[in-house]
Design an enzyme around this catalytic site. Structure first.
Site, short mmCIF file in Angstrom:
data_model
loop_
_atom_site.label_atom_id
_atom_site.label_comp_id
_atom_site.label_asym_id
_atom_site.label_seq_id
_atom_site.Cartn_x
_atom_site.Cartn_y
_atom_site.Cartn_z
N HIS A 96 -0.08 2.88 -11.84
CA HIS A 96 0.44 2.31 -10.59
C HIS A 96 1.11 0.94 -10.79
O HIS A 96 2.30 0.80 -10.50
CB HIS A 96 -0.66 2.28 -9.53
CG HIS A 96 -0.34 1.43 -8.34
ND1 HIS A 96 0.69 1.75 -7.47
CD2 HIS A 96 -0.86 0.27 -7.90
CE1 HIS A 96 0.75 0.81 -6.53
NE2 HIS A 96 -0.17 -0.10 -6.77
N HIS A 109 -0.81 -7.27 -10.03
CA HIS A 109 -0.98 -7.43 -8.58
C HIS A 109 -2.30 -6.90 -8.02
O HIS A 109 -2.74 -7.34 -6.98
CB HIS A 109 0.22 -6.84 -7.82
CG HIS A 109 0.19 -5.36 -7.65
ND1 HIS A 109 0.76 -4.50 -8.55
CD2 HIS A 109 -0.35 -4.58 -6.67
CE1 HIS A 109 0.58 -3.26 -8.14
NE2 HIS A 109 -0.09 -3.27 -6.99
N GLU A 123 -7.88 -7.94 -6.63
CA GLU A 123 -8.40 -7.10 -5.55
C GLU A 123 -9.34 -6.01 -6.06
O GLU A 123 -10.38 -5.74 -5.47
CB GLU A 123 -7.21 -6.47 -4.80
CG GLU A 123 -7.57 -5.45 -3.73
CD GLU A 123 -7.95 -6.08 -2.39
OE1 GLU A 123 -8.07 -7.31 -2.35
OE2 GLU A 123 -8.13 -5.34 -1.43
N ASP A 124 -8.98 -5.39 -7.17
CA ASP A 124 -9.68 -4.17 -7.58
C ASP A 124 -10.49 -4.24 -8.87
O ASP A 124 -11.11 -3.26 -9.25
CB ASP A 124 -8.67 -3.01 -7.74
CG ASP A 124 -8.03 -2.63 -6.41
OD1 ASP A 124 -8.67 -2.88 -5.37
OD2 ASP A 124 -6.91 -2.11 -6.41
N ASP A 183 5.19 -2.31 -4.45
CA ASP A 183 3.86 -1.70 -4.40
C ASP A 183 3.82 -0.62 -3.32
O ASP A 183 3.38 0.51 -3.54
CB ASP A 183 2.85 -2.83 -4.11
CG ASP A 183 1.43 -2.33 -3.96
OD1 ASP A 183 0.99 -1.53 -4.81
OD2 ASP A 183 0.76 -2.74 -2.99
N ASP A 224 28.50 8.37 13.32
CA ASP A 224 28.48 7.88 11.94
C ASP A 224 27.61 8.75 11.04
O ASP A 224 27.10 8.30 10.04
CB ASP A 224 28.01 6.41 11.89
CG ASP A 224 26.68 6.22 12.59
OD1 ASP A 224 26.17 7.19 13.19
OD2 ASP A 224 26.14 5.10 12.53
MN MN Z 1 -1.01 -1.83 -5.62
#
Ligand code: MN
Length: 746
Positions: free
Chosen positions: A75, A99, A103-104, A166, A286
């Site tokens: 990811h 990133h 968090e993880d 992300d 359009d």
């Molecule tokens: Mn992520």
């Protein structure tokens, strides 16, 4: 195309020995792909920082898998791949890889800072905070994040770029998540992320986000449209290729260098248009478009001339976004023309630079460049961002974007939060009262105070973006009329009015009933003897269907009780009795007769006033006026219990003050309890004499059960101070047990 298989079949059970080599190598090869791509496009860039970030992240994410079963590390790698394709700088790429580590995984922000420096740490922190936005069930976190997102946007736009990459990857792999989660993420993408991409001018990212979200949110509409698109595709392609050829020939003849592209409008924007304008696919002007990309602004306008020379423009469809760019800085000339076979199509004309901005938006300004990036570049980027923010602010008739984005930069609104993190949108200048009513009308009605960001504020306090507002309530509390001058929302105003009207009516009914009964007693009408049907008939004469309504009307002062009683008992109450009836016993001074008024109504000097018998206020005491029906203004002491109970109608309350002329005296009745002993009376009269106070009447009653006596006297005093002196002089006499000022009760 990159290996990307969210729906991949899980690999067979691994052999019991050693680490499974297959996933690791897929991760490794993804990383090698990144490097290769970077070496191709940026041969001079040092890739060591990228490798360090990759090692750190894959170490921390080791053993984690995505829902699809792939190693988690795929990811961040694919997110970073997107950032590489956007040609982002190294800080941005490192952030892409890192990133999710805070968090993880076990990694802390401090570690990231130590390893990769402040800039990367700040960006990772920003993305981590935005990620909490995904936790829709945790309201508090959501609120916090919405705010942080705002700040992050202005602090470092790269946070948003990484977050968008992300989200893009998550949307591409959304299929592996359970249905409920899919819908939530798709909705959030549609509501928050796609509009942000749009605002930042990132047309490509926005389109992909919207189309992916659309597929999950409106599966039927999306499929139907796509099917219709597919059916028409061959004809559309033939048509557009013909047009493209004609345009190319015409532009070449005029010597305008240009690249011509063709496109069919995206499913989601067609869907929006169909919904908004309630039209069918054939009516979308359009749907089919030709794009001309040329070298200069001058040639844009020249090309427009060429197009209009060939086909008839459709009136009202020419838009000059070059002279007036869109808020996200999009620039282009648009026109719709009637083409061959009566089919219309759109033409967009722009320069190369405008095209790059349209596709990449702010990312175009944040790109990796060879060599060191100088402060001039930073300045330019910041200036650009500021301009963007300014434009958003100045924009009054917000477009598509403003209505959907649920964060700041919207000039008419402020966004505040409940302590639990629910977002409450209010108009600018909205107050805690508005906030309270926005939560629930009961909260509004019982609101007695508010805390903003933990501090007590006044109820008229203007709330600001990001304020956390806690409403303090008290059961049984009712809204005040003053609130009407403070609130900004019509919801709050209507609710307050409703409550006030209801409670006032209840009071008015009670007052009206008492008023009628009192007048009936005074005039000798026995209300109990009047039949119900007669009562109702009289009520009907006043347009009231129920007696209750007539009581209310009397309470509101619409009619006088005498008038009603005259109708009820004409044989007892004569019609010709003069009104207004003067107050009995102590007639009020007639207006203008007496220049030496005791009480004045503030600002008006010819209104009749009289001192209310219930409290008999004397000069120096705080007073308040009450407009009676036909008897002028009753002046009460502020402390009078009748004021508390009977000032039912604040409309009838009026400010009064003691007149300056001091010659007037007031009778005051006192009750003194004393021991019953000789000489007591003479001691009291001496004290009164010393205070130069006249006695109007004096009576003693002996034989109290406790062996005491009561002296009942009426004195003449000028003001409150004289009364106080008299009272304390009497108190000082030995044998005086108690002294009390008495008023006639009504
Ligand atoms: Mn992520």
């Amino acid at each position: 195309m990159l290996p990307e298989s969210p729906d991949a079949v899980p690999s067979p059970a691994p052999l019991p020995v050693a680490a499974p080599p297959e996933p690791r190598s897929s991760v490794e090869s993804l990383y090698r792909g990144l490097e290769t791509r970077l070496r191709e496009t940026r041969p001079k860039e040092d890739l060591a920082p990228l490798e360090r970030a990759y090692r750190f992240a894959s170490e921390r994410h080791r053993g984690q898998t995505r829902v699809s079963g792939e190693p988690y590390m795929t990811h961040p790698l694919l997110v970073t791949r997107q950032l590489v394709d956007m040609n982002m700088d190294m800080v941005c790429l490192q952030t892409g890889l890192l990133h999710d580590v805070v968090e993880d995984t076990s990694a802390t922000l401090e570690e990231v800072r130590k390893e990769f420096g402040d800039e990367v740490a700040r960006c990772v922190d920003g993305v981590t905070k935005l990620s909490k936005l995904d936790l829709a069930s945790r309201e508090e976190r959501q609120a916090e994040s919405v705010r942080k997102m705002l700040l992050a946007m202005v602090n470092d736009i790269r946070v948003i770029l990484v977050k968008l990459a992300d989200r893009l990857h998550n949307m591409r792999t959304l299929g592996s998540l359970p249905q409920e989660k899919r819908l939530r993420i798709a909705q959030e993408t549609m509501d928050i992320y796609a509009p942000i991409a749009h605002r930042l001018g990132m047309g490509k990212v926005r389109s992909e986000l919207e189309d992916l979200a659309f597929r999950y949110l409106e599966p039927e509409a999306s499929e139907g449209l796509l099917r219709e698109f597919e059916a028409g595709r061959p004809a559309n392609e033939t048509f557009l290729n013909t047009i493209k050829h004609i345009v190319e020939v015409n532009l070449a003849r005029e010597g305008i260098p240009a690249r011509v592209e063709i496109r069919v409008k995206r499913a989601y924007s067609v869907f929006q248009k169909l919904k908004r304008q309630k039209i069918i696919l054939d009516q979308v002007y359009d749907l089919l478009a030709v794009r001309i990309i040329t070298d200069s602004v001058k040639n844009c306008y020249a090309a427009l001339g060429v197009i209009h020379n060939e086909w008839h423009p459709i009136p009202g469809r020419i838009k000059d976004f070059i002279a007036i760019p869109r808020p996200n800085l999009y620039q282009s000339l648009h026109t719709s023309v009637m083409g061959p076979e009566g089919r219309h199509f759109e033409v967009q004309i722009r320069t190369d630079e405008m095209h790059r901005i349209a596709e990449e938006g702010i990312a175009a300004h944040w790109k990796y460049k060879e060599g060191r990036r100088g402060p001039a570049d930073d300045d330019r980027r910041i200036a650009w961002l500021r301009q963007l923010v300014e434009w958003q602010r100045d924009m009054r008739d917000s477009g598509e974007f403003m209505s959907t984005l649920k964060v700041d930069l919207y000039p008419e609104e402020v966004y505040c939060f409940t302590p639990k993190g629910r977002v409450i949108a209010l108009p600018r200048g909205g107050t805690p009262i508005d906030f309270a009513y926005a939560i629930h009308s009961d909260v509004g009605n019982t609101c007695v105070g508010a805390k903003v960001n933990g501090r007590i504020v006044q109820l008229k306090h203007a709330l600001r973006n990001g304020d956390v507002v806690e409403i303090l309530t008290q059961t049984g509390h009712l809204p005040s009329k003053d609130w009407l001058g403070v609130v900004k929302t019509s919801r709050a105003r209507n609710k307050i009015k409703h409550v006030i009207n209801t409670t006032e009516r209840v009071k008015a009914i009670e007052i009206g009933q008492k008023y009628l009964e009192r007048e009936a007693r005074r005039l000798g009408v026995q209300l109990g003897r009047v039949t119900k049907s007669h009562l109702e008939a009289v009520a009907a004469e006043y347009g009231c269907s129920k007696m209750e309504d007539l009581h209310a009307a009397l309470g509101y002062g619409k009619y006088s009780a005498r008038q009603v009683l005259q109708k009820l008992a004409p044989e007892i109450v004569p019609a010709e009795l003069p009104e207004p009836a003067p107050a009995p016993e102590r007639p009020a001074p007639r207006p203008g007769d007496d220049k030496d008024l005791v009480v004045q109504v503030k600002g008006i000097d010819d209104l009749m006033t009289y001192r209310a018998k219930c409290c008999n206020p004397i000069r120096g005491e705080p007073i308040v006026g009450y407009v009676t029906r036909g008897k002028g203004i009753a002046v009460h002491s502020v402390n009078c219990s009748n004021v508390q109970n009977l000032m039912y109608d604040s409309e009838r309350k009026i400010e009064v003050e003691w007149a300056r002329a001091a010659s007037h005296t007031f009778p005051v009745k006192l009750l003194v309890r004393t021991e019953d002993r000789p000489g007591m009376l003479s001691q009291i009269t001496t004290a009164l004499f010393n205070e130069q106070t006249n006695i109007l009447s004096l009576e003693t009653h002996g034989g109290e059960t406790d062996g005491g006596a009561i002296i009942d006297m009426t004195l003449e005093v000028k003001d409150k101070r004289q009364l106080e002196r008299v009272v304390s002089a009497i108190r000082r006499i030995s044998g005086v047990r108690d002294i009390e000022r008495v008023n006639e009760r009504t």
